[in-house]
Design a protein around this motif. Structure first.
Motif, PDB file in Angstrom:
ATOM      1  N   GLY A 171       0.804  -1.213   0.000  1.00  0.00           N
ATOM      2  CA  GLY A 171       0.000   0.000   0.000  1.00  0.00           C
ATOM      3  C   GLY A 171       0.835   1.258   0.000  1.00  0.00           C
ATOM      4  N   ARG A 172       1.949   1.246   0.695  1.00  0.00           N
ATOM      5  CA  ARG A 172       2.811   2.426   0.784  1.00  0.00           C
ATOM      6  C   ARG A 172       4.027   2.329  -0.121  1.00  0.00           C
ATOM      7  N   ARG A 173       4.120   1.243  -0.865  1.00  0.00           N
ATOM      8  CA  ARG A 173       5.246   1.012  -1.773  1.00  0.00           C
ATOM      9  C   ARG A 173       6.563   1.151  -1.013  1.00  0.00           C
ATOM     10  N   LEU A 174       6.620   0.434   0.107  1.00  0.00           N
ATOM     11  CA  LEU A 174       7.763   0.514   1.009  1.00  0.00           C
ATOM     12  C   LEU A 174       8.453  -0.836   1.089  1.00  0.00           C
ATOM     13  N   THR A 175       9.759  -0.823   1.038  1.00  0.00           N
ATOM     14  CA  THR A 175      10.547  -2.034   1.256  1.00  0.00           C
ATOM     15  C   THR A 175      11.642  -1.719   2.276  1.00  0.00           C
ATOM     16  N   LEU A 176      11.998  -2.725   3.075  1.00  0.00           N
ATOM     17  CA  LEU A 176      13.019  -2.546   4.101  1.00  0.00           C
ATOM     18  C   LEU A 176      13.769  -3.852   4.291  1.00  0.00           C
ATOM     19  N   ALA A 177      15.077  -3.770   4.330  1.00  0.00           N
ATOM     20  CA  ALA A 177      15.932  -4.898   4.686  1.00  0.00           C
ATOM     21  C   ALA A 177      16.734  -4.482   5.911  1.00  0.00           C
ATOM     22  N   ALA A 178      16.594  -5.237   7.009  1.00  0.00           N
ATOM     23  CA  ALA A 178      17.179  -4.804   8.277  1.00  0.00           C
ATOM     24  C   ALA A 178      17.819  -5.975   9.001  1.00  0.00           C
ATOM     25  N   LEU A 195      17.583  -2.481  15.802  1.00  0.00           N
ATOM     26  CA  LEU A 195      16.989  -2.790  14.499  1.00  0.00           C
ATOM     27  C   LEU A 195      17.456  -1.700  13.553  1.00  0.00           C
ATOM     28  N   THR A 196      18.279  -2.052  12.610  1.00  0.00           N
ATOM     29  CA  THR A 196      18.800  -1.085  11.655  1.00  0.00           C
ATOM     30  C   THR A 196      18.614  -1.633  10.253  1.00  0.00           C
ATOM     31  N   GLY A 197      18.226  -0.753   9.343  1.00  0.00           N
ATOM     32  CA  GLY A 197      18.025  -1.214   7.983  1.00  0.00           C
ATOM     33  C   GLY A 197      17.816  -0.068   7.023  1.00  0.00           C
ATOM     34  N   GLN A 198      17.699  -0.411   5.772  1.00  0.00           N
ATOM     35  CA  GLN A 198      17.448   0.568   4.734  1.00  0.00           C
ATOM     36  C   GLN A 198      16.618  -0.064   3.629  1.00  0.00           C
ATOM     37  N   GLY A 199      15.972   0.782   2.869  1.00  0.00           N
ATOM     38  CA  GLY A 199      15.116   0.296   1.800  1.00  0.00           C
ATOM     39  C   GLY A 199      14.656   1.467   0.958  1.00  0.00           C
ATOM     40  N   THR A 200      13.437   1.382   0.473  1.00  0.00           N
ATOM     41  CA  THR A 200      12.902   2.443  -0.389  1.00  0.00           C
ATOM     42  C   THR A 200      11.434   2.697  -0.055  1.00  0.00           C
ATOM     43  N   ILE A 201      11.026   3.938  -0.289  1.00  0.00           N
ATOM     44  CA  ILE A 201       9.616   4.324  -0.287  1.00  0.00           C
ATOM     45  C   ILE A 201       9.357   5.009  -1.620  1.00  0.00           C
ATOM     46  N   LYS A 202       8.556   4.364  -2.464  1.00  0.00           N
ATOM     47  CA  LYS A 202       8.303   4.892  -3.804  1.00  0.00           C
ATOM     48  C   LYS A 202       9.617   5.178  -4.520  1.00  0.00           C
ATOM     49  N   ALA A 203      10.517   4.227  -4.418  1.00  0.00           N
ATOM     50  CA  ALA A 203      11.815   4.275  -5.091  1.00  0.00           C
ATOM     51  C   ALA A 203      12.776   5.288  -4.478  1.00  0.00           C
ATOM     52  N   PRO A 205      15.169   6.600  -1.235  1.00  0.00           N
ATOM     53  CA  PRO A 205      15.885   5.933  -0.144  1.00  0.00           C
ATOM     54  C   PRO A 205      15.161   6.067   1.188  1.00  0.00           C
ATOM     55  N   PHE A 206      15.265   5.017   1.984  1.00  0.00           N
ATOM     56  CA  PHE A 206      14.585   4.952   3.282  1.00  0.00           C
ATOM     57  C   PHE A 206      15.519   4.275   4.275  1.00  0.00           C
ATOM     58  N   ARG A 207      15.679   4.881   5.456  1.00  0.00           N
ATOM     59  CA  ARG A 207      16.553   4.325   6.489  1.00  0.00           C
ATOM     60  C   ARG A 207      15.809   4.294   7.814  1.00  0.00           C
ATOM     61  N   LEU A 208      16.108   3.253   8.587  1.00  0.00           N
ATOM     62  CA  LEU A 208      15.445   3.063   9.875  1.00  0.00           C
ATOM     63  C   LEU A 208      16.461   2.590  10.899  1.00  0.00           C
ATOM     64  N   GLU A 209      16.402   3.197  12.080  1.00  0.00           N
ATOM     65  CA  GLU A 209      17.251   2.760  13.192  1.00  0.00           C
ATOM     66  C   GLU A 209      16.442   2.844  14.480  1.00  0.00           C
ATOM     67  N   VAL A 210      16.297   1.701  15.153  1.00  0.00           N
ATOM     68  CA  VAL A 210      15.582   1.632  16.425  1.00  0.00           C
ATOM     69  C   VAL A 210      16.504   0.985  17.451  1.00  0.00           C
ATOM     70  N   ARG A 211      16.629   1.633  18.596  1.00  0.00           N
ATOM     71  CA  ARG A 211      17.445   1.085  19.681  1.00  0.00           C
ATOM     72  C   ARG A 211      16.621   1.051  20.955  1.00  0.00           C
ATOM     73  N   GLY A 212      16.676  -0.087  21.632  1.00  0.00           N
ATOM     74  CA  GLY A 212      15.956  -0.246  22.887  1.00  0.00           C
ATOM     75  C   GLY A 212      16.901  -0.523  24.029  1.00  0.00           C
TER      76      GLY A 212
END
Length: 668
Positions: A171-178, A195-203, A205-212
């Motif tokens: 639905g959001r055209r989002l991909t993530l590899a983490a 949890l760290t990763g990167q991917g794409t949103i509508k082609a 670049p997309f990056r995500l970093e979560v630390r607990g």
């Protein structure tokens, strides 16, 4: 002699009950002994079949299964656990875990509450999918609804070694590899959960970093802290908060900050269709309670306007419901242009993204102001909303707006802004705007009224320090047009627009110039003559058809001159072509009956005198009867306020006395 049963020993009297109890204990003991020495690998197939039937997907154990039941903390070790996809997600697996160790607390389990003492995963691989309908392959219940938050039982010690995660949201055209890691103890570079990763949103670049925090000795009644940093192109969201009941993601609180070039880009991250905007930076206190999200203490800026208020999104219904109460102390009016796909001002110091600057430059080069950005109907059909907004102050508007407010409701694709109000120094512009997005081609309609305004405030012309035109001003615009952009809707607009000056004053020099009395008119201007003459009535009425506003009547009546006009405003190419001719009411020394013209682009019209055609002077009585009598039909379209005493009413009465067929219909 027989003995009474009452005198038999108790164990004789209850031998049957004892035999039954002893048999049950023997069976239980045998079962317990059997379970203690059981080779659990024999049950891998039945366990997998049962789990498959319960979850509606393939569940298999391909490695060793070791279970230790007789302990205060029963445990199990599973090797080669594979969990497939539900049928709608197609072939493949949702998770594959080479080794899984789990240990639970016995006494809470006997009370019907699952609490894990330990959960350890080695090299797990997760392939998570959410389709365009919002269905998630990680939801294990067949009856679970789309969008339900992930909820795990309390886990005291949680470790993940070398995990990987792939996430796809159609639905959001989002991909993530983490990558996933969770250290059992704090310290070093592997502190807590990551949890760290990167991917794409509508082609893009997309990056995500979560630390607990450390996943050691977690308590179910103590919040679990985390930090998150999400970047998608120019959009960035930073959050610092806690999961209130580990690991129930339906109970979360966080302080977050969001920034970017356009609020609409947050749709890709949140699923909420925010409107287009200039660059922004906002912060708020965010809280999630299952399917209800709340953002309180909102603060920050959108473009050059401040923003504050509260917002909530309830995702429990068929469509999410957004409710908001927002306010600004000072609204930079040109920031609103981005709402419709336009661009804020390009003046130095104004805030705009590079894309908006390019849009503004293109519109300026084409001498246009109506943007042609197309509306995404899927977004407004995907959510319902009730939003209240008020601006205590407004600056940088074309008109002298002082304050404004609007209530916007959106239901099943029908958006209504009602009431909509802008306050002027005197009077107001008020009414409603509606966008019907339920049809394949959206239809926009507006009904706006101008009431109790002043001409000299809205047309601030100054010559020698004095306003050449003064008087009350009322008006109304009622238009409807179909189109997926503002420009397209305007190009198909039907309806009418009426502006009326019921009475007022005009500098005598300007009134004389309507008849183009060269000697007297220019003489008064050069001498800075400030004498005035009565403006008995001025009316401009336009009928709109397919984006062209044709002047049915333009009447401008003063003591020396009766001005009449014609022409049109073409919204398709955003051009003006208007002419106003003056008919003097008394003989003049030098007279040239040449129309005054207003022509060219709406954003940059030119005012001139058309000298190529000399208009013959007609009888003033005939002109009055022919031009003024239709006013009785159009004046009820607006609220004149003191209409009965206004000079326009006197003018209509005069036309009636001169034999004009004046008929006043009921007001609407």
């Amino acid at each position: 002699m027989e003995h009474s049963t009452e005198h038999r020993p108790w164990f004789v009297r209850r031998r049957k009950a004892l035999l039954r109890s002893g048999g049950a204990l023997a069976v239980l003991g045998g079962v317990a002994l059997g379970l203690a020495v059981l080779d659990w690998n024999l049950l891998r197939g039945p366990i997998g079949s049962l789990a498959s039937a319960r979850t509606g997907r393939e569940v298999a154990i391909t490695g060793d299964l070791d279970v230790r039941l007789f302990s205060r903390a029963p445990s199990a070790s599973v090797q080669g656990l594979r969990i497939g996809n539900p049928a709608w997600a197609g072939p493949g697996r949702m998770a594959e875990i080479p080794r899984l160790d789990v240990q639970v607390e016995l006494w809470p389990l006997l009370r019907g509450k699952l609490m894990m003492r330990r959960l350890a995963l080695e090299r797990p691989v997760f392939d998570l999918v959410r389709d365009a309908k919002g269905r998630a392959n990680w939801s294990m219940s067949r009856k679970s609804k789309a969008g339900a938050p992930l909820r795990l039982p309390p886990i005291r010690d949680f470790t993940i070694a070398g995990g990987s995660l792939k996430f796809t949201d159609a639905g959001r055209r989002l991909t993530l590899a983490a990558t996933l890691n969770a250290a059992e103890q704090a310290g070093g570079s592997d502190r807590g959960f990551t949890l760290t990763g990167q991917g794409t949103i509508k082609a893009a670049p997309f990056r995500l970093e979560v630390r607990g925090g450390p996943l050691l000795n977690l308590q179910p009644d103590r919040p679990y802290p985390f930090d998150a940093d999400v970047r998608a192109g120019p959009t960035r969201v930073v959050a610092k908060g806690a999961i209130l009941k580990p690991f129930d993601l339906g109970e979360v609180e966080a302080q977050f900050t969001a920034s970017g070039t356009d609020l609409a880009d947050l749709y890709d991250l949140t699923g909420v269709p925010f409107p287009n905007s200039p660059p922004y930076r906002l912060s708020a206190r965010l809280a999630r309670q299952q399917k209800l999200w709340r953002a309180n203490s909102i603060g920050g800026r959108i473009g050059d306007s401040d923003m504050a208020g509260e917002l909530s999104v309830d995702a429990s219904g068929a469509r999410p419901f957004l409710k908001a109460d927002l306010r600004s102390r000072s609204l930079d009016f040109d920031d609103l242009a981005a709402l419709f796909g336009g661009a804020p001002s390009r003046r130095p110091g104004e805030t705009a993204s590079e894309g908006q600057k390019a849009t503004g430059a293109q519109l300026a080069a084409q001498r246009r102001f109506l943007p042609d950005a197309r509306l995404d109907l899927r977004r407004i059909r995907a959510i319902d909303a009730d939003v209240a907004y008020r601006a205590a102050g407004i600056r940088d508007a074309m008109l002298p707006l002082r304050a404004g407010s609007v209530r916007v409701k959106l239901e099943k694709g029908l958006l209504t802004a009602d009431p909509l109000r802008f306050d002027l120094p005197q009077g107001a512009i008020a009414g409603q705007v509606q966008l019907d997005g339920r049809k394949e081609t959206p239809v926009t309609s507006l009904d706006l009224r101008l009431s109790k305004a002043r001409l000299e405030q809205l047309v601030p012309i100054r010559t020698g320090g004095a306003a050449p035109l003064t008087g009350g001003l009322v008006g109304r615009a009622k238009l409807t047009g179909a189109g997926a952009s503002v420009r397209e809707a305007a190009a198909h607009a039907d309806g009418q627009v009426l502006v009326v000056v019921p009475s007022g004053e005009i500098r005598a020099a300007f009134a004389e110039l309507l008849g183009v009395n060269v000697v007297k008119g220019l003489g008064l201007l050069l001498a800075k003559d400030q004498s005035k003459t009565d403006l008995r009535c001025a009316v401009a009425h336009f009928q709109a058809r397919n984006g062209v506003l044709t002047a049915n009547r333009i009447v401008f009546d003063t003591e020396p001159v009766l001005g009449v006009g014609e022409g049109r405003i073409d919204l398709r190419n955003e051009q003006l072509d208007l002419r106003i001719s003056g008919r003097p009411k008394r003989p003049q020394l030098i007279r040239v009956m040449a129309p005054v013209t207003v022509q060219g682009p709406i954003v940059q019209p030119k005012i001139g005198v058309e000298t190529s055609n000399v208009v013959a002077q007609g009888g003033i009585a005939a002109a009055l009867g022919a031009l003024v009598s239709p006013l009785a039909a159009v004046l009820p379209f607006v609220d004149l306020g003191e209409a009965d005493d206004a000079a326009c009413g006197a003018l209509i009465a005069q036309a009636g006395r001169q034999g004009a067929p004046v008929q006043g219909p009921a007001r609407r």
